[in-house]
Scaffold this active site. Structure first.
Site, mmCIF file in Angstrom:
data_model
loop_
_atom_site.group_PDB
_atom_site.id
_atom_site.type_symbol
_atom_site.label_atom_id
_atom_site.label_comp_id
_atom_site.label_asym_id
_atom_site.label_seq_id
_atom_site.Cartn_x
_atom_site.Cartn_y
_atom_site.Cartn_z
ATOM 1 N N GLN A 1 -8.099 -22.719 -13.555
ATOM 2 C CA GLN A 1 -9.354 -22.840 -12.703
ATOM 3 C C GLN A 1 -9.934 -24.331 -12.976
ATOM 4 O O GLN A 1 -10.888 -24.557 -12.100
ATOM 5 C CB GLN A 1 -10.349 -21.838 -13.156
ATOM 6 C CG GLN A 1 -9.902 -20.404 -13.026
ATOM 7 C CD GLN A 1 -10.971 -19.263 -13.507
ATOM 8 O OE1 GLN A 1 -11.827 -18.804 -12.777
ATOM 9 N NE2 GLN A 1 -10.713 -18.965 -14.740
ATOM 10 N N ASN A 2 -9.365 -25.057 -13.979
ATOM 11 C CA ASN A 2 -10.016 -26.177 -14.278
ATOM 12 C C ASN A 2 -9.545 -27.349 -13.418
ATOM 13 O O ASN A 2 -8.635 -27.259 -12.781
ATOM 14 C CB ASN A 2 -9.544 -26.485 -15.704
ATOM 15 C CG ASN A 2 -10.360 -25.519 -16.800
ATOM 16 O OD1 ASN A 2 -11.155 -24.801 -16.444
ATOM 17 N ND2 ASN A 2 -9.574 -25.420 -17.894
ATOM 18 N N ASP B 1 -9.929 -30.416 -14.253
ATOM 19 C CA ASP B 1 -10.077 -31.742 -15.319
ATOM 20 C C ASP B 1 -8.702 -32.398 -15.546
ATOM 21 O O ASP B 1 -8.646 -33.571 -15.950
ATOM 22 C CB ASP B 1 -10.820 -31.482 -16.317
ATOM 23 C CG ASP B 1 -10.296 -30.198 -17.359
ATOM 24 O OD1 ASP B 1 -10.893 -29.617 -18.224
ATOM 25 O OD2 ASP B 1 -8.843 -30.268 -17.106
ATOM 26 N N HIS C 1 -8.302 -24.116 -8.248
ATOM 27 C CA HIS C 1 -9.582 -24.771 -7.833
ATOM 28 C C HIS C 1 -9.451 -26.240 -7.617
ATOM 29 O O HIS C 1 -10.302 -26.875 -7.416
ATOM 30 C CB HIS C 1 -10.583 -24.178 -8.837
ATOM 31 C CG HIS C 1 -10.964 -22.714 -8.911
ATOM 32 N ND1 HIS C 1 -11.603 -22.570 -10.075
ATOM 33 C CD2 HIS C 1 -10.547 -21.920 -8.191
ATOM 34 C CE1 HIS C 1 -11.627 -21.022 -9.688
ATOM 35 N NE2 HIS C 1 -11.038 -20.720 -8.538
ATOM 36 N N CYS D 1 -9.996 -36.987 8.488
ATOM 37 C CA CYS D 1 -8.427 -37.074 8.833
ATOM 38 C C CYS D 1 -7.600 -35.993 7.584
ATOM 39 O O CYS D 1 -6.460 -36.238 7.545
ATOM 40 C CB CYS D 1 -7.885 -38.401 8.849
ATOM 41 S SG CYS D 1 -7.613 -39.338 7.301
ATOM 42 N N CYS E 1 -9.871 -44.688 7.223
ATOM 43 C CA CYS E 1 -10.195 -44.235 8.742
ATOM 44 C C CYS E 1 -11.547 -44.562 8.799
ATOM 45 O O CYS E 1 -12.295 -44.392 9.842
ATOM 46 C CB CYS E 1 -9.808 -42.976 8.984
ATOM 47 S SG CYS E 1 -10.683 -41.590 8.472
ATOM 48 N N GLY F 1 -10.528 -18.740 -22.148
ATOM 49 C CA GLY F 1 -11.731 -19.551 -21.816
ATOM 50 C C GLY F 1 -12.444 -19.416 -20.597
ATOM 51 O O GLY F 1 -12.713 -20.264 -19.957
ATOM 52 N N THR F 2 -12.376 -18.142 -20.269
ATOM 53 C CA THR F 2 -12.685 -17.825 -18.721
ATOM 54 C C THR F 2 -13.789 -16.987 -18.705
ATOM 55 O O THR F 2 -13.759 -15.887 -19.463
ATOM 56 C CB THR F 2 -11.746 -17.713 -17.823
ATOM 57 O OG1 THR F 2 -12.552 -17.540 -16.458
ATOM 58 C CG2 THR F 2 -10.896 -16.393 -17.871
ATOM 59 N N ALA G 1 -10.206 -21.441 -28.333
ATOM 60 C CA ALA G 1 -8.726 -21.543 -27.859
ATOM 61 C C ALA G 1 -7.990 -22.647 -28.680
ATOM 62 O O ALA G 1 -6.855 -22.494 -29.160
ATOM 63 C CB ALA G 1 -8.819 -22.110 -26.468
#
Ligand code: BV8
Ligand code: ZN
Length: 245
Positions: free
Chosen positions: A107-108, A110, A125, A136, A156, A193-194, A237
Site C-alpha cells: 500500500q506504500n 515510497d 496505491h 493528457c 502539454c 505494518g498495516t 517488521a
C-alpha cells in the site's frame, strides 16, 4: 516453538507466498506512518498538523488547492529520498529470491521495496515518484527529491498530480487483479505494518484467509485483523522479518 520457528515452518512448506505491507514497514526507515504518528510527530511541519491523510490524499483537496497538496507530497518525497530501506524491506527482497511463488503487494507509495531489491512489487496505491498529467494523462518518473516548481507542469501545459491512488479513487485494475489472485493462491499470507483500515487493500487479508492461507500478521500493535489471523506477531517488521529467513 517460537513465533519465528512457527512462521518459518509454515513458509518452508508453502507452495506460494503473498505479502501485504503498509506504512509500518517504512516506520523504521524514518518515514511517518499515516495513523499512528502523523498527528503527533514533531518532525511533521506544523502546516499539516491539523490535517489527516484522508483530508489531503483526495481529488477534492487537490482540486481545491493543488499547490498545498503538492507541498505535502514534495515534503514526503524529500523525506523518503533521505530514507534507506530497513532490515524488514531487505528481508522481503531476500525471501523473494528464495521462494519461487512469491508476490509482494504494498500500500506504500515510497518505493523502498524496490530500492531494497524486490523486483515484482504490486503497488496497489500507486507510486509517489510517478507524476501524471491531469489533462493528457501522460505519466513520467521524476526522482528529484524536491521539484523546481509546484505544481509541476506537463509538456502539454497542464499541471501534473502525484501518481498515487487517492481516497475515493479506484485502484489500478490490472495491479489489483494480480493482488487478488496472489492472495487467493497463497499458502502463506504475511500482513506487515498495516492498520488494516483502508479498503479494498485490507480485504486481501480476508480473501487469503477464506482461500485457505495460513495468515501471519507482523505489527507491534493490535489491528482489526489480529483476531482472525493464524498468528499475530507483536513485533516490529525490521526485527521479525529477518527471522523468517
Ligand atoms: C476505493 C496513497 C472504490 C496516497 C492511500 C467507509 C468504510 C470502509 C471503506 C470506506 C469508507 N469510506 C470510504 C471508504 C473507502 C476508502 C477507505 O478505505 N477509507 C478508510 C479511511 C475507511 N478507500 C478508498 O477510497 C480506496 N478506493 O475504495 O475505490 C471507490 C471508488 C469510488 C468511490 C468510492 C469507492 C482508495 C484507498 C487508497 C487511498 N490512498 N495512499 C498517499 O499515500 O498519499 S491510503 C494510505 O493508507 C496509504 O497508502 C497507507 O498505506 C494506507 C493504509 O495505511 P497503513 O499503510 O496501514 O498505515 P497506518 O499508518 O494506517 O498504519 C501503520 C501500521 O503500522 C499500524 O498498524 C502500526 O501499528 C504499524 N507499525 C508501526 N510501526 C511499525 C509497524 N508495523 C511493523 N513494524 C513497525 N516498526
Ligand atoms: Zn499533459
Amino acid at each position: 516453538m517460537t513465533a519465528a520457528e512457527r512462521a518459518r515452518e509454515w513458509l518452508s512448506s508453502a507452495k506460494s507466498i503473498a505479502v501485504l505491507t503498509g506504512a509500518g514497514i517504512s516506520a523504521e526507515s524514518g518515514i511517518p506512518t499515516f495513523r499512528d504518528q502523523w498527528g503527533r510527530s514533531p518532525d511533521r511541519p506544523p502546516l499539516w498538523n491539523q490535517f489527516r491523510p484522508e483530508d489531503l490524499a483526495t481529488p477534492q483537496a487537490f482540486a481545491r488547492d493543488p499547490k498545498f497538496v503538492w507541498e505535502w507530497y514534495d515534503w514526503r518525497r524529500s523525506l523518503i529520498a533521505k530514507a534507506e530501506p530497513n532490515a524488514g524491506h531487505l528481508a522481503l527482497a531476500e525471501l523473494e529470491r528464495r521462494k519461487p511463488n512469491f508476490t509482494l503487494i504494498t500500500q506504500n507509495v515510497d518505493g523502498l521495496h524496490d530500492r531494497a531489491g524486490s523486483t515484482h512489487v504490486l503497488k496497489v496505491h500507486g507510486d509517489i515518484w510517478t507524476l501524471r498529467c491531469t489533462l493528457c494523462s501522460h505519466e513520467r518518473h521524476d526522482p528529484r527529491p524536491s521539484l523546481p516548481e509546484l505544481p509541476p507542469k506537463c509538456n502539454c501545459g497542464a499541471i501534473e498530480r502525484p501518481g498515487v491512488v487517492w481516497f475515493g479513487e479506484n485502484l489500478p485494475p490490472e495491479i489489483w487483479a494480480q493482488a487478488e489472485q496472489a492472495a487467493e493462491a497463497a499458502g502463506v499470507f504475511l500482513v506487515v505494518g498495516t492498520s488494516a483500515l483502508v479498503y479494498p487493500a485490507a480485504g486481501l487479508v480476508h480473501l487469503a484467509k477464506a482461500s485457505g492461507a495460513k495468515v501471519v500478521e507482523v505489527n507491534p500493535a493490535e489491528t482489526p485483523v489480529s483476531g482472525m489471523v493464524d498468528f499475530s506477531w507483536r513485533a516490529a517488521a525490521a526485527e521479525a522479518l529477518p527471522q523468517l529467513l
